[in-house]
Design an enzyme around this catalytic site. Structure first.
Site, PDB file in Angstrom:
ATOM      1  N   HIS A  39       3.950   7.419   3.123  1.00 25.90           N
ATOM      2  CA  HIS A  39       4.661   6.542   3.494  1.00 25.90           C
ATOM      3  C   HIS A  39       4.531   5.218   2.554  1.00 25.90           C
ATOM      4  O   HIS A  39       3.160   4.868   2.400  1.00 25.90           O
ATOM      5  CB  HIS A  39       5.185   5.578   5.148  1.00 25.90           C
ATOM      6  CG  HIS A  39       3.873   4.624   5.228  1.00 25.90           C
ATOM      7  ND1 HIS A  39       2.937   5.275   5.909  1.00 25.90           N
ATOM      8  CD2 HIS A  39       3.354   3.359   4.819  1.00 25.90           C
ATOM      9  CE1 HIS A  39       1.934   3.960   6.501  1.00 25.90           C
ATOM     10  NE2 HIS A  39       2.050   2.985   5.676  1.00 25.90           N
TER      11      HIS A  39
ATOM     12  N   HIS B 220       0.565  -0.877  -0.435  1.00 25.07           N
ATOM     13  CA  HIS B 220       0.018   0.218   0.204  1.00 25.07           C
ATOM     14  C   HIS B 220       0.627   1.240  -0.268  1.00 25.07           C
ATOM     15  O   HIS B 220       2.201   1.048   0.257  1.00 25.07           O
ATOM     16  CB  HIS B 220      -0.680   0.028   1.460  1.00 25.07           C
ATOM     17  CG  HIS B 220      -0.317   0.360   2.853  1.00 25.07           C
ATOM     18  ND1 HIS B 220       0.013  -0.967   3.144  1.00 25.07           N
ATOM     19  CD2 HIS B 220       0.094   0.888   3.476  1.00 25.07           C
ATOM     20  CE1 HIS B 220       0.682  -0.747   4.477  1.00 25.07           C
ATOM     21  NE2 HIS B 220       0.122   0.587   4.525  1.00 25.07           N
TER      22      HIS B 220
ATOM     23  N   GLU C  21       8.025   1.401   5.138  1.00 27.59           N
ATOM     24  CA  GLU C  21       7.261   0.259   5.407  1.00 27.59           C
ATOM     25  C   GLU C  21       7.578  -1.424   5.150  1.00 27.59           C
ATOM     26  O   GLU C  21       7.519  -1.479   3.572  1.00 27.59           O
ATOM     27  CB  GLU C  21       5.963   0.295   6.291  1.00 27.59           C
ATOM     28  CG  GLU C  21       5.129  -0.476   6.900  1.00 27.59           C
ATOM     29  CD  GLU C  21       3.910  -0.383   7.089  1.00 27.59           C
ATOM     30  OE1 GLU C  21       2.797   0.822   5.943  1.00 27.59           O
ATOM     31  OE2 GLU C  21       2.694  -0.649   7.786  1.00 27.59           O
TER      32      GLU C  21
END
Ligand code: CO
Length: 140
Positions: A85, A13, A136
């Site tokens: 992010h 994502h 991430e």
């Protein structure tokens, strides 16, 4: 020197910090025609999130929740919101962390994976080590 192996897999994502989650959800749903979830409050992560489902990935719209939200400083600097992010999938997050650390990258916090917004182990890499982008990693 640790051998260089492939670490990252699919883009899981991309997360966008937004000042107004209702307005941002309406933009993605009504203007861009995407499928959006109901808002999920995640107090342990300091955010409320709406998932935008795309055919090949997801976007997460993040609004701050509570006093110590991890996106508060970002929104102070970017009051109209912005990309916060990106998240890549990995097979083995402990092995990925060890390899990245061996290459000089910094893992945020205590360097260990924690359970993230999807109930899976995640960790974050220092944006200064990755072209100004907070990364991430999520173990799938
Ligand atoms: Co994320």
């Amino acid at each position: 020197m640790t051998p260089t192996l492939p670490i990252i897999g699919r883009l899981n994502h991309l997360a966008i910090a937004v000042p107004d989650l209702t307005a941002a959800t309406a933009l993605y749903r009504d203007t861009l025609g995407a499928k959006t979830s109901a808002p999920h409050a995640l107090p342990e992560h300091g955010v409320t999130v709406v998932f935008v489902e795309l055919p090949n990935s997801k976007i997460e719209l993040l609004q701050k929740l509570g006093e110590n939200s991890p996106i508060a400083a970002y929104l102070d600097k970017n009051p109209s919101g912005g990309i916060h992010h990106i998240c890549f999938e990995v097979d083995d997050i402990a092995a990925a962390a060890a390899q990245l650390t061996a290459h000089g990258a910094r893992v945020l916090g205590d360097g260990k994976a924690k359970i993230g917004a999807h109930g899976k182990p995640v960790l974050f890499l220092h944006p200064k080590d990755f072209c100004g982008t907070l990364i991430e990693l999520e173990q799938i």
